[in-house]
Design a protein around this motif. Structure first.
Motif, short mmCIF file in Angstrom:
data_model
loop_
_atom_site.label_atom_id
_atom_site.label_comp_id
_atom_site.label_asym_id
_atom_site.label_seq_id
_atom_site.Cartn_x
_atom_site.Cartn_y
_atom_site.Cartn_z
N LYS A 192 0.84 -1.21 0.00
CA LYS A 192 0.00 0.00 0.00
C LYS A 192 0.87 1.26 0.00
O LYS A 192 0.56 2.24 -0.68
CB LYS A 192 -0.91 -0.04 1.24
N ASP A 242 2.50 1.56 -3.66
CA ASP A 242 1.78 1.47 -4.94
C ASP A 242 1.68 2.79 -5.73
O ASP A 242 1.50 2.76 -6.95
CB ASP A 242 0.40 0.80 -4.78
N SER A 243 1.85 3.92 -5.06
CA SER A 243 1.80 5.18 -5.82
C SER A 243 3.19 5.62 -6.25
O SER A 243 3.35 6.67 -6.87
CB SER A 243 1.16 6.27 -4.97
N LYS A 244 4.19 4.82 -5.92
CA LYS A 244 5.57 5.23 -6.21
C LYS A 244 6.26 4.33 -7.22
O LYS A 244 7.30 4.68 -7.78
CB LYS A 244 6.40 5.21 -4.92
N GLN A 287 -2.98 -0.84 -5.51
CA GLN A 287 -2.92 -0.77 -6.98
C GLN A 287 -1.67 -1.51 -7.47
O GLN A 287 -0.57 -1.04 -7.20
CB GLN A 287 -2.77 0.69 -7.43
N ARG A 319 4.02 8.42 -14.78
CA ARG A 319 3.02 8.33 -13.69
C ARG A 319 3.67 8.58 -12.32
O ARG A 319 3.36 9.55 -11.64
CB ARG A 319 2.39 6.94 -13.71
N HIS A 320 4.61 7.70 -11.97
CA HIS A 320 5.14 7.76 -10.60
C HIS A 320 6.06 8.97 -10.38
O HIS A 320 5.93 9.68 -9.41
CB HIS A 320 5.86 6.46 -10.25
N LEU A 355 4.09 12.22 -10.45
CA LEU A 355 3.38 12.46 -9.18
C LEU A 355 4.34 13.01 -8.13
O LEU A 355 4.04 13.98 -7.43
CB LEU A 355 2.75 11.14 -8.70
N TYR A 356 5.52 12.38 -8.06
CA TYR A 356 6.52 12.84 -7.09
C TYR A 356 6.91 14.28 -7.38
O TYR A 356 6.94 15.12 -6.49
CB TYR A 356 7.77 11.94 -7.15
N CYS A 358 4.08 16.80 -6.54
CA CYS A 358 3.96 17.04 -5.08
C CYS A 358 5.13 17.88 -4.59
O CYS A 358 4.95 18.80 -3.79
CB CYS A 358 3.93 15.72 -4.31
#
Ligand code: GDP
Length: 433
Positions: A170, A173-175, A210, A292-293, A296-297, A300
């Protein structure tokens, strides 16, 4: 004029036919040649408990023996060990980095086990972002260490996912692109494996984890990727041992009861993993990491730094304006801090002054007390001296008077003796004392 052409002209672009070969159809070839000359890099992160077969699987996947001694189970914390290798296949060069989690799952308290992994992934994004933000960037030569694929090794328990696995996946999964795999799947029976896969998938879905889905938007790979998505998580077996089976040498694991072939699709999903990870989707994994990853980084991080694309009125923000705004905000904050520090300094000085004054007052009081004490003492001594002087004087007076009396008495005594001698001579019967 065709309607489509009119529309394009309206956009400032017009389609014109070519009357002969020009040559820009070689553009894709130029791109391929350039990429091949430049070489590729691919970074894999293996997350899983010690002894689940991470190193063996990497050796099996890339058909070589990577360096490294087996990790012990006595690590005080989780560490990430990274090794980079230059590989060549045909005329294609691949810079492969394998990162492994040493000591994962070996501690009694596993609460923070995911942290070093998250920090490592972020550190690679940060390094890339810093390179991007440089005035002189050398991204074409930059050794990209961002993780493209995370192979998450699940223990073949046949039960359900451990909470450590769920928490870690968890957090990641966004990284990163997570590809879950059931390790050492020769330890689990066929029917148990089917149930285990269903259980894992449902647990991942119910916990909102994800995982990476092989892309189905490219027609050439849509079918195979679609089929493979349904096989996730892959159940794999690793071995670099070659055994003669029939008249062929094959990678296999031999047991007292028989042999498991690594590359036999009825024995395990190793071939499926290799196909998906290396042969079909390596480029998509690289692309997803970047678009994607990393995106996002980056977003942010830049937002954290105060950069925005639009202002509150939805007007586009220029970098210059954002920088100026941030600079002013920073300067304002600096001034506020300076003022607060100045106030604090003045306050401290006042406090210190008051303290010193108080101490000075106390000293004065003490001095006055001592002075008064001294004066009293002095006065007492003076009084005593005076009374002693008086006594001495009185004594002297008495002494003088006594001496006077004595001399008078002596004189008087002398004349009486003479008189008595005379009387005795005249009167012999007079007795003497
Ligand atoms: P790591 O600590 O996760 O890197 O694990 P290793 O690759 O060092 O493997 C630990 C042990 O498990 C070794 O003795 C391997 O031979 C064995 N092993 C590796 N893969 C498999 C597998 O698929 N099945 C079985 N039964 N054993 C395996």
């Amino acid at each position: 004029m065709a309607a489509a052409e009119v529309a394009r002209q309206g956009e400032g672009c017009r389609t014109v036919p070519l009357s002969g070969h020009v040559g820009f159809d070689s553009l894709p070839d130029q791109l391929v040649n350039k990429s091949v000359n430049h070489g590729f890099c691919f970074n894999i992160l293996c997350v899983g408990e010690t002894g689940l077969g991470k190193s063996t699987l990497m050796d099996t996947l890339f058909n070589t023996k990577f360096e490294g001694d087996p990790a012990s189970h006595s690590q005080p914390g989780v560490q990430l060990k990274s090794n980079t290798y230059d590989l060549q296949e045909s005329n294609v060069n691949l810079k492969l980095t394998i990162v492994s989690t040493v000591g994962f799952g070996d501690q009694i308290n596993k609460e923070d086990s995911y942290k070093p992994i998250v920090e490592f992934i972020d550190a690679q994004f940060e390094a890339y972002l810093q390179e991007e933000l440089k005035i002189k960037r050398v991204l074409h030569n930059y050794h990209d260490t961002r993780i493209h694929a995370c192979l998450y090794f699940i223990a073949p328990t046949g039960h359900s996912l451990k909470s450590l696995d769920l928490v870690t996946m968890k957090k990641l999964d966004s990284k990163v692109n997570i590809i879950p795999i059931i390790a050492k799947s020769d330890a689990i029976s066929k029917s148990e494996l089917t149930k285990f896969k269903i259980k894992i998938t449902s647990e991942l879905v119910s916990n909102g984890v994800q995982i990476y889905q092989f892309p189905t938007d490219d027609e050439s790979v849509a079918e195979i990727n679609g089929t493979m998505n349904a096989h996730l998580p892959f159940a794999v077996i690793g071995s670099t041992e070659e055994l003669k089976i029939g008249n062929k040498m094959m990678k296999a694991r031999q047991y007292p009861w028989g042999t498991v072939q690594v590359e036999n699709e009825t024995h395990c999903d190793f071939v499926k993993l290799r196909e998906m990870l290396i042969r079909v989707n390596m480029e998509d994994l690289r692309e997803q990491t970047h678009t994607r990853h990393y995106e996002l980084y980056r977003r942010c991080k830049l937002e954290e730094m105060g950069f925005k694309d639009t202002d509150p009125d939805s007007k586009p923000f220029s970098l210059q304006e954002t920088y100026e705004a941030k600079r002013n905000e920073f300067l304002g904050e600096l001034q506020k801090k300076e003022e607060a520090m100045r106030q604090m300094f003045v306050q401290r000085v006042k406090e210190k002054e008051a303290e010193l004054k108080e101490a000075e007052k106390e000293l004065h009081e003490k001095f006055d007390r001592l002075k008064k004490l001294h004066q009293d003492e002095k006065k007492k001594l003076e009084d005593k001296k005076k009374s002693l002087d008086d006594e001495v004087n009185a004594f002297k007076q008495r002494k003088t008077a006594a001496e006077l009396l004595q001399s008078q008495a002596q004189q008087a005594g002398g004349s009486q003796t003479l008189k008595r001698d005379k009387e005795r001579k005249n009167n012999p019967w007079l007795c003497t004392e």
